[in-house]
Design an enzyme around this catalytic site. Structure first.
Site, PDB file in Angstrom:
ATOM      1  N   HIS A   1     -29.808  30.064 -12.070  1.00 56.36           N
ATOM      2  CA  HIS A   1     -28.958  30.758 -11.389  1.00 56.36           C
ATOM      3  C   HIS A   1     -27.608  29.943 -11.238  1.00 56.36           C
ATOM      4  CE1 HIS A   1     -32.427  33.640  -9.822  1.00 56.36           C
ATOM      5  NE2 HIS A   1     -32.097  33.572 -11.266  1.00 56.36           N
TER       6      HIS A   1
ATOM      7  N   ASP B   1     -30.456  36.830 -16.477  1.00 60.61           N
ATOM      8  CA  ASP B   1     -29.084  36.637 -16.738  1.00 60.61           C
ATOM      9  C   ASP B   1     -28.121  37.544 -16.314  1.00 60.61           C
ATOM     10  OD1 ASP B   1     -29.950  34.042 -17.461  1.00 60.61           O
ATOM     11  OD2 ASP B   1     -30.030  34.705 -19.574  1.00 60.61           O
TER      12      ASP B   1
HETATM   13  P1  IMO Z   1     -32.984  34.080 -15.220  1.00 61.47           P
HETATM   14  O1  IMO Z   1     -33.602  34.067 -13.610  1.00 61.47           O
HETATM   15  C1  IMO Z   1     -33.200  35.080 -19.272  1.00 61.47           C
HETATM   16  C2  IMO Z   1     -36.974  34.821 -21.342  1.00 61.47           C
HETATM   17  C3  IMO Z   1     -37.104  33.516 -22.450  1.00 61.47           C
HETATM   18  C4  IMO Z   1     -38.303  34.065 -23.234  1.00 61.47           C
HETATM   19  C5  IMO Z   1     -39.058  34.870 -22.442  1.00 61.47           C
HETATM   20  C6  IMO Z   1     -40.342  34.205 -21.761  1.00 61.47           C
HETATM   21  O2  IMO Z   1     -32.067  33.037 -15.499  1.00 61.47           O
HETATM   22  O3  IMO Z   1     -32.280  35.660 -15.395  1.00 61.47           O
HETATM   23  P2  IMO Z   1     -40.780  31.986 -20.420  1.00 61.47           P
HETATM   24  O4  IMO Z   1     -40.361  30.574 -20.530  1.00 61.47           O
HETATM   25  O5  IMO Z   1     -40.417  32.698 -19.147  1.00 61.47           O
HETATM   26  O6  IMO Z   1     -42.130  32.211 -20.808  1.00 61.47           O
HETATM   27  O7  IMO Z   1     -39.952  32.847 -21.686  1.00 61.47           O
HETATM   28  O8  IMO Z   1     -38.254  35.108 -21.198  1.00 61.47           O
HETATM   29  N1  IMO Z   1     -36.565  34.251 -19.826  1.00 61.47           N
HETATM   30  C7  IMO Z   1     -35.262  34.470 -19.390  1.00 61.47           C
HETATM   31  N2  IMO Z   1     -34.175  35.079 -20.090  1.00 61.47           N
HETATM   32  N3  IMO Z   1     -33.034  34.825 -18.025  1.00 61.47           N
HETATM   33  C8  IMO Z   1     -34.290  34.008 -17.465  1.00 61.47           C
HETATM   34  O9  IMO Z   1     -34.124  33.808 -16.201  1.00 61.47           O
HETATM   35  C9  IMO Z   1     -35.211  33.830 -18.248  1.00 61.47           C
HETATM   36  N4  IMO Z   1     -36.614  33.502 -17.753  1.00 61.47           N
HETATM   37  C10 IMO Z   1     -37.259  33.741 -18.989  1.00 61.47           C
HETATM   38  O10 IMO Z   1     -36.061  33.193 -23.067  1.00 61.47           O
HETATM   39  O11 IMO Z   1     -37.351  35.251 -23.843  1.00 61.47           O
HETATM   40 MG    MG Z   2     -29.891  32.850 -15.949  1.00 62.48          MG
END
Ligand code: IMO
Ligand code: MG
Length: 378
Positions: free
Chosen positions: A41, A13
């Site tokens: 995104h 994020d």
């Molecule tokens: P973008 O691409 C923020 C976090 C989840 C959880 C951990 C594991 O938008 O930056 P998962 O479902 O992947 O097995 O969860 O990873 N998480 C993210 N946090 N941005 C993301 O994607 C995330 N994708 C997974 O909140 O803590």
């Molecule tokens: Mg995100």
């Protein structure tokens, strides 16, 4: 611009979508190489806000080829829904704009069911997005996954379902006490998806290497962030893919020597969704606090699950780890304007850990949870 990788330098994020969108103008092909629809995104085009979870954001630019590489895990229903949404809004009018690698692994209903059941029953919750990401990567590594190339061959798909489903149902019913899944229903539903997806299937590695030979510029769009990497992140509070630079090569079939620059994206403060250690975390729930300011002014709500993001001060020692692991050649700092109005700023420059000082984030959740931040104030 040659071949550029955009990587999240924190816990996801960081505003990667926005930066990818800027670089896309100079690229001919945009590639996702890891993760799945756990990513979210957000793109603002004119007065329209578009959220993409799976398809590279380059899809909003006609003529740019978007590739979902072998390292991604793909939920067919989400994928087709995203295409439908894009087409309705006038994007992706040409189907050849999108390629899905035949070797990528498919997120099946049992992956989502097991992801949710594990979280429900766990004492130490990871706070996953519940999208089946972890269980799908487990099966990939365990050599019992379903690849896109399997899904489109009815006989192979049927054989694999027969092999895999009894074990999954045993786990769901007898260990988690959840309802079992129905083979016929899954076969019918997912065969239908396969028929619709077939026209997008191709070979990511071949397509990208051909483009490289022809002198194209490639843009690799990372999902999640460095500290969520399965190896280099705050394990076990991580996602299940290689979010760092190494994931680019394994997840796309492009060799390391073709990568020319690696741009890290970081916010001017830190956020994290889900569980796990976060050394510079502030109280972000009490009105009037700095944390609350970051949370509200920064609109820190996850776009995938709608959860509030935890907020804290900028952490330079964490960024140092990200810069090392990824070999960052450039840095983009987002959301600096969110700091406007704060009287005092703090930056974490290192930690006290078991009586010693360190200027770089240690590895693993246990060590990180014992880190006491050392701040510089300005
Ligand atoms: P973008 O691409 C923020 C976090 C989840 C959880 C951990 C594991 O938008 O930056 P998962 O479902 O992947 O097995 O969860 O990873 N998480 C993210 N946090 N941005 C993301 O994607 C995330 N994708 C997974 O909140 O803590
Ligand atoms: Mg995100």
């Amino acid at each position: 611009m040659a071949n550029v990788v955009i990587i999240g330098a924190q816990w996801g994020d960081e505003g990667k979508g926005k930066v990818v969108d800027i670089y896309t103008e100079h690229a001919q092909q945009v590639v996702r190489y890891q993760g799945g629809n756990n990513a979210g995104h957000t793109l603002v085009v004119g007065d329209e806000t578009i959220v993409l979870h799976l398809i590279p954001s380059g899809i909003l630019h006609p003529g740019k080829r978007c590739i979902i590489g072998n390292g991604v895990v793909l939920d067919p229903k989400i994928f087709l829904g995203e295409i439908e949404g894009l087409k309705k809004r006038g994007y992706m009018q040409d189907d050849s704009q999108l390629v899905v690698d035949s070797n990528l692994h498919v997120i099946m209903p049992w992956h989502k069911a097991i992801d949710l059941a594990r979280e429900k029953h766990a004492d130490r919750k990871i706070g996953t997005t519940g999208r089946g990401i972890g269980p799908t990567y487990e099966d990939k590594v365990g050599r019992r996954g379903i690849r896109m190339s399997d899904l489109v061959k009815p006989q192979v798909f049927r054989r694999k379902l027969k092999e895999i489903l009894p074990e999954k149902n045993f786990l769901l019913e007898n260990f988690f006490g959840e309802a079992p899944l129905d083979e016929e229903q899954i076969f019918a539903e997912y065969s239908g998806y396969a028929q619709q997806i077939e026209k997008y299937i191709g070979c990511c590695s071949r397509s990208l290497n051909k483009a490289i030979e022809e002198g194209a510029n490639l843009l690799f769009e990372g999902a999640q962030g460095t500290l969520l990497d399965i190896d280099h992140g705050t394990y076990p509070y991580v996602t299940s893919s290689s979010t760092c630079i190494g994931g680019v090569c394994t997840g796309s079939g492009v060799a390391a020597r073709h990568i020319n620059s690696v741009i890290g994206i970081t916010k001017a403060y830190c956020t994290r969704v889900g569980g796990g250690p976060f050394p510079t975390e502030l109280d972000w729930e009490t009105p009037g606090t700095v944390g609350y300011h970051l949370s509200t002014v920064g609109a820190e709500k996850g776009v995938t699950t709608g959860r509030s993001r935890r907020c804290g001060w900028f952490d330079a020692a964490l960024l140092k780890r990200s810069a090392q692991v990824n070999g960052l050649s450039g840095l983009c700092i987002t959301k600096l304007d969110v700091l406007d109005g704060l009287k005092e700023l703090k930056i974490c420059v290192g930690y006290e850990l078991d009586g010693e000082q360190t200027d770089i984030l240690p590895m693993g959740a246990d060590d990180i949870s014992r880190c006491v931040p050392i701040y510089e104030t300005m």
